[in-house]
Scaffold this motif. Sequence first.
Motif, mmCIF file in Angstrom:
data_model
loop_
_atom_site.group_PDB
_atom_site.id
_atom_site.type_symbol
_atom_site.label_atom_id
_atom_site.label_comp_id
_atom_site.label_asym_id
_atom_site.label_seq_id
_atom_site.Cartn_x
_atom_site.Cartn_y
_atom_site.Cartn_z
ATOM 1 N N LEU A 154 0.840 -1.202 0.000
ATOM 2 C CA LEU A 154 0.000 0.000 0.000
ATOM 3 C C LEU A 154 0.873 1.250 0.000
ATOM 4 O O LEU A 154 1.906 1.305 0.665
ATOM 5 N N HIS A 155 0.422 2.253 -0.761
ATOM 6 C CA HIS A 155 1.131 3.525 -0.853
ATOM 7 C C HIS A 155 0.121 4.660 -0.872
ATOM 8 O O HIS A 155 -1.056 4.470 -1.170
ATOM 9 N N ILE A 156 0.615 5.864 -0.593
ATOM 10 C CA ILE A 156 -0.158 7.073 -0.853
ATOM 11 C C ILE A 156 -0.182 7.281 -2.365
ATOM 12 O O ILE A 156 0.844 7.124 -3.031
ATOM 13 N N ALA A 157 -1.345 7.627 -2.908
ATOM 14 C CA ALA A 157 -1.465 7.816 -4.356
ATOM 15 C C ALA A 157 -0.693 9.056 -4.802
ATOM 16 O O ALA A 157 -0.968 10.159 -4.329
ATOM 17 N N ASN A 158 0.280 8.849 -5.701
ATOM 18 C CA ASN A 158 1.034 9.970 -6.276
ATOM 19 C C ASN A 158 1.375 11.030 -5.223
ATOM 20 O O ASN A 158 0.891 12.157 -5.284
ATOM 21 N N PRO A 159 2.200 10.695 -4.245
ATOM 22 C CA PRO A 159 2.454 11.646 -3.150
ATOM 23 C C PRO A 159 2.949 13.003 -3.622
ATOM 24 O O PRO A 159 2.658 14.030 -2.999
ATOM 25 N N GLN A 160 3.675 13.024 -4.761
ATOM 26 C CA GLN A 160 4.184 14.307 -5.247
ATOM 27 C C GLN A 160 3.064 15.207 -5.761
ATOM 28 O O GLN A 160 3.248 16.419 -5.881
ATOM 29 N N TYR A 161 1.898 14.617 -6.069
ATOM 30 C CA TYR A 161 0.765 15.403 -6.548
ATOM 31 C C TYR A 161 -0.367 15.481 -5.524
ATOM 32 O O TYR A 161 -1.396 16.107 -5.786
ATOM 33 N N THR A 162 -0.192 14.826 -4.390
ATOM 34 C CA THR A 162 -1.209 14.886 -3.341
ATOM 35 C C THR A 162 -1.305 16.322 -2.828
ATOM 36 O O THR A 162 -0.283 16.946 -2.527
ATOM 37 N N LEU A 163 -2.506 16.832 -2.724
ATOM 38 C CA LEU A 163 -2.670 18.239 -2.362
ATOM 39 C C LEU A 163 -2.198 18.523 -0.939
ATOM 40 O O LEU A 163 -1.681 19.598 -0.657
ATOM 41 N N ASP A 164 -2.402 17.575 -0.025
ATOM 42 C CA ASP A 164 -1.983 17.761 1.362
ATOM 43 C C ASP A 164 -1.549 16.400 1.910
ATOM 44 O O ASP A 164 -2.386 15.585 2.294
ATOM 45 N N LEU A 165 -0.237 16.161 1.941
ATOM 46 C CA LEU A 165 0.272 14.856 2.343
ATOM 47 C C LEU A 165 -0.034 14.562 3.810
ATOM 48 O O LEU A 165 -0.316 13.419 4.176
ATOM 49 N N GLU A 166 0.008 15.584 4.649
ATOM 50 C CA GLU A 166 -0.327 15.379 6.066
ATOM 51 C C GLU A 166 -1.766 14.881 6.212
ATOM 52 O O GLU A 166 -2.046 13.958 6.978
ATOM 53 N N GLU A 167 -2.671 15.496 5.479
ATOM 54 C CA GLU A 167 -4.067 15.057 5.515
ATOM 55 C C GLU A 167 -4.216 13.653 4.953
ATOM 56 O O GLU A 167 -5.021 12.861 5.447
ATOM 57 N N ALA A 168 -3.460 13.343 3.923
ATOM 58 C CA ALA A 168 -3.537 12.015 3.310
ATOM 59 C C ALA A 168 -3.123 10.936 4.308
ATOM 60 O O ALA A 168 -3.757 9.869 4.399
ATOM 61 N N ILE A 169 -2.078 11.201 5.084
ATOM 62 C CA ILE A 169 -1.633 10.239 6.096
ATOM 63 C C ILE A 169 -2.667 10.141 7.214
ATOM 64 O O ILE A 169 -2.966 9.043 7.712
ATOM 65 N N ALA A 170 -3.254 11.283 7.595
ATOM 66 C CA ALA A 170 -4.311 11.261 8.615
ATOM 67 C C ALA A 170 -5.507 10.453 8.124
ATOM 68 O O ALA A 170 -6.177 9.768 8.915
ATOM 69 N N SER A 171 -5.783 10.500 6.820
ATOM 70 C CA SER A 171 -6.889 9.729 6.256
ATOM 71 C C SER A 171 -6.608 8.233 6.329
ATOM 72 O O SER A 171 -7.518 7.425 6.550
#
Length: 254
Positions: A191-208
């Motif tokens: 599992l990975h964060i989707a396109n982390p370089q294009y994620t609008l808010d990486l902190e929020e993505a990790i919180a999600s």
Amino acid sequence: MHGCHQLSIEVKTYGESQVITPVLLHDGDECILVDCGYPDSIPQLKQAMAQIGYPLERITRIIATHHDIDHIGSLGALKRLLPDAVIIAHEIEVPYLEGTLKSQRQEQAESTLPVLPREAVPAAEQFIALLASIEKVAVDHKVRHGDVLPWCGDPEVIHTPGHMSGHISLYLPASKTMIAGDAVVIEDGELHIANPQYTLDLEEAIASVRRLMSYEIDHLICYHGGSFQGNVQDALRALVKRYSTTKRTHKEAE
């Protein structure tokens, strides 16, 4: 009786093939499509639905997890084909889907133009024009975090921002199935964060991702990667730890 089917669709983008995974939820009366692919994906959707015995015309509702082009590119065309289909999205997504606000992805792409190498600008401008061309669609049913939709197994709406601000995932309690959208993706079995370089808010993505961990999940479906094989909780925990370690390493380097 209700069911959940993955619709694996192979598409070509920028000369490369990839597989995306919309999901079809159904019961005796309702047939809900979760995300609908790139522009011109209707033939592939139709074929994938036919393989599980459902004609495209059975769709009664369409849920947009967020307004990226690979998730809603065919939404306008589907609505024209199926005018009675109810369009569902998080309330934050509504102005982007309806066109009263510019796409967040388009704004992000435009912001990179001044810093791109000159040779990369034409491709970026082409991408921006493609995003601007996405057909706008009125949202019929706005949802929020915690809403339970009274069809097809009572999916619970989970607000999972980060990738985009109005991104949602869906949880089916009876089967303990999480439809993650782009909250997480599967790459090489992990599992990975989707396109982390294009994620609008990486902190929020990790919180999600942490928010997903609060659910008991036996089956995890990712739009990019399909079904996850393995212990979902362990994989989500490892993902959070991996990004937390990366963040800590960057801070120490500073």
